[in-house]
Structures are given as C-alpha cells and as structure tokens.
Scaffold this motif. Structure first.
Motif, short mmCIF file in Angstrom:
data_model
loop_
_atom_site.label_atom_id
_atom_site.label_comp_id
_atom_site.label_asym_id
_atom_site.label_seq_id
_atom_site.Cartn_x
_atom_site.Cartn_y
_atom_site.Cartn_z
N THR A 10 20.70 40.05 37.96
CA THR A 10 21.09 38.94 38.82
C THR A 10 22.55 38.60 38.57
N GLY A 11 22.95 38.65 37.29
CA GLY A 11 24.33 38.31 36.99
C GLY A 11 25.21 39.54 37.13
N TYR A 12 26.30 39.40 37.83
CA TYR A 12 27.26 40.48 37.90
C TYR A 12 28.63 39.83 37.92
N ARG A 13 29.64 40.68 37.73
CA ARG A 13 30.99 40.13 37.67
C ARG A 13 31.76 40.52 38.92
N LEU A 14 32.38 39.55 39.51
CA LEU A 14 33.08 39.78 40.77
C LEU A 14 34.56 39.45 40.62
N SER A 15 35.42 40.35 41.05
CA SER A 15 36.85 40.05 41.09
C SER A 15 37.28 39.98 42.55
N VAL A 16 38.09 38.99 42.85
CA VAL A 16 38.65 38.91 44.20
C VAL A 16 40.16 39.04 44.09
N VAL A 17 40.69 40.06 44.73
CA VAL A 17 42.13 40.31 44.67
C VAL A 17 42.79 39.78 45.94
N VAL A 18 43.80 38.94 45.76
CA VAL A 18 44.49 38.35 46.92
C VAL A 18 45.99 38.61 46.84
N PRO A 19 46.52 39.53 47.66
CA PRO A 19 47.98 39.72 47.68
C PRO A 19 48.63 38.55 48.39
N VAL A 20 49.68 38.02 47.80
CA VAL A 20 50.32 36.83 48.37
C VAL A 20 51.82 37.03 48.51
N PHE A 21 52.30 36.91 49.71
CA PHE A 21 53.74 36.97 49.94
C PHE A 21 54.12 35.85 50.90
#
Ligand code: UDP
Ligand code: MG
Length: 326
Positions: A10-21
């Motif tokens: 049930t537990g997992y690790r999530l990364s969200v990558v957001v490029p910002v310019f």
C-alpha cells in the motif's frame, strides 16, 4: 523484483518533478493543487522543483512554499538549461518508486496523477497523458504539431505517440533507464519512447496556461522539430545521396537533349540562361546537402565534448522525515 514489491504494497514512494522557468505567477496555485492531490494518496511523496535559471522570483516563491510544505525539494540549476535538461536534473534527484513529471503552468492537471498511479500499480512502466484537446492554441500551432508527428513517424523507428507532452509517470526502472541516456541533445519525447517497456495512455483535456506566457517561440518549435528528427533518424543524410543521384540523372537527360539539339539544329545561340539555371540549381542542392551534414556534425561535436548535462547551484532535500522520502 523490488519494483514489483513496491507496487503491491500500500505504501510506495512518489516523486513529482516540476521544471520551473519564470513561473512566479502560477507557482502558488500550482502547488496548492498538486499538494491537494498528493495529500489524498497513500504515498510518501516528494516534490522536486527544478529551478531552471529563472530570472523572476520563482526561486524565492519555491523557498517560501518549502517553508510550509516539507515535501518540497529544490534543485537550483546554475543557469537556464532548457526544459529537457531541467527534467533530467529532476529525474537524477528523484528517489521515488514512481516519478511523475509535470509542467508548472497548470496545463497538465495534477488531478490526473492518481489515475496514472493506478496504471503503474497494474504493472505499466510508463503512463503518459494524451490530450484530447489543445485549448488556447492557434490553428497554425495545431497543424504544425500534427505535421511534425506525421513526419517523425515516417522518419524514425521509435514510435512516438501523438498529442503527448512530457506529462507522465515513470517506474523506477524506466527512470533508471532514462538516466543512462546522457546525450546533450535531449529530445525527451523520443527518449521516453526509446526506452520502451510497457506503456499506457490516459487521456485528458489540455487547458491553456493558467498564467504567464509560453516559453516557446516558433523558431524554438522549429529547432525542436529539427532536434527530434536529427536525434532519431539519419534519413535526411541519405536523402542527400538520392537527391544527388536524381539530379545527376536529370543532368544526363538534359545533356543528351543538348547534344541532339546541336546535331539537328546547330548551335545558333549558346544557352546562357539554361547554364545559369543549372549552376544555381546544383549550387543550391549542394549547399542544402552540406547543411544537412552540418546539422549532424554539429551535434556530434556537442556530444564528443562530454560535458556534464547541467550544473547545480544548490540542492535542498525534502525535509520532513515522516511524510517525505528518507
Ligand atoms: N521550462 C523550463 N525551462 C525552460 C522553459 C520551460 O524548465 O527553458 C518549464 C516551464 O516552467 C514549464 C514547462 O517547462 O513548467 C513547460 O514550459 P511552457 O509552458 O513554456 O511550454 P509549453 O507548455 O508551451 O510546451
Ligand atoms: Mg505550457
């Protein structure tokens, strides 16, 4: 495999990558919506904002958000490297079992992430978002985009899905595979397709930018198209060969014609106009072929330097040990 275990847990690790310019106007609203989505997920998450050399107050804005949300990590690049490389920097720092990449301008709805995760947990390695509409884009942009996909499809062996941007979820092994591709000229749509693995589309309505304006000029889009074609196809190089053969054949026919004409009717006026046309035509073709070779040669030049893809000014990890990724 570790990957498999994480998917059924049930537990997992999530990364969200957001490029910002230069996104100071939208960042607060973007973060509010993204955080709202992540709050509801049974995941430990981190949000990696990659500041791609913004010249406005984006970094300041991200720092302010980081004070309130411990899930935020910041990768501050040393200058503007472009979105493709900003994304790569984000992937390199992502520690999640699944990694989502999303634009900061709210053209990609964060609300789609749970559905992407659902498909990832079913076993797909790449879940990409396919837009059903392109609101707020001109007819010209739509037609040229369509044409580009058609041409790419014809020229290259990797299958690039249509109407798909960079918004997608990648499994850990897909991210690792992508991390192994260190080319300077990063045509991400092509690289995403190149890695293969099981891919799945989820469709969505693409909104127009929430605020601020697009960083793409038409010249930028043209260069992007050239990048895509030269990164994934050598057909333009072959085209020069065939064009040359065709021209030589035409010249041969024309030569026969001149010989016959001279034999039959004599040669009252030397053909100055036809001579000029032929010279100019051949000159044009040769320059064009040289240009095509130059496009490839220039890219080889860039690749052989083996420079790092990007340099980092500061990296600030996500803080909260309970909620974020250790
Ligand atoms: N972006 C970036 N570096 C750049 C240009 C853009 O990191 O040099 C980011 C931008 O902040 C946004 C995303 O890439 O989060 C998409 O940019 P944009 O909206 O300008 O592109 P479009 O949606 O028109 O394709
Ligand atoms: Mg956009």
């Amino acid at each position: 495999m570790v990957d498999e275990i994480k998917r059924t847990d049930t537990g997992y690790r999530l990364s969200v990558v957001v490029p910002v310019f230069n996104e100071e106007e939208v960042l607060p609203e973007f973060h509010r919506r993204l955080a709202g989505v992540l709050d509801k997920l049974p995941a430990q998450s981190e949000i990696i904002y990659v500041n791609d050399g913004s010249i406005d107050r984006s970094l300041h804005e991200i720092r302010r958000l980081k004070k309130e949300d411990a899930r935020i990590a910041i990768v501050d690049l040393s200058r503007n490297f472009g979105k493709e490389i900003a994304m790569t920097a984000g992937f390199d720092h992502a520690r999640g079992d699944a990694v989502v990449v999303i634009d900061a301008d709210l053209q990609d709805p964060p609300e789609l992430i749970p559905e992407m995760i659902k498909h990832w947990r079913e076993g797909f390695d790449v879940v990409y978002a396919q837009r059903t509409s392109r609101a707020g884009e001109s007819v010209f942009k739509k037609t040229t985009a369509h044409l580009f996909y058609r041409i790419m499809q014809k020229l290259s062996r990797v299958e690039i899905p249509r109407d798909v941007g960079d918004f997608r979820l990648l499994s850990r092994r897909a991210v690792d595979a992508l991390a192994g591709l260190r080319e300077q000229h990063r045509f991400m749509k092509g690289l995403f397709a190149w890695i293969g693995y099981s891919q799945k589309a989820v469709s969505y309505q693409r909104d127009s930018r929430h605020d601020g304006k697009t960083k793409w000029s038409y010249i930028g889009l043209w260069n992007f198209a050239i990048e895509g074609i030269t990164s994934f196809s050598t057909i333009p190089l072959k085209a020069a060969t065939y064009l040359g053969m065709l021209t030589a054949f035409a010249a041969f026919l024309f030569g026969m014609f001149i010989v016959l004409q001279t034999l039959l009717y004599g040669n009252p006026v030397p053909g100055y106009p036809s001579l000029l046309v032929v010279v100019l035509f051949l000159g044009g073709i040769q320059l064009m072929a040289l240009g095509v070779i130059g496009e490839y040669l220039g890219r080889m030049f860039d690749e052989t330097k083996r420079r790092p893809l990007y340099l980092i000014n500061v990296y600030e990890e996500a803080q909260d040990k309970k909620k974020s990724i250790e």
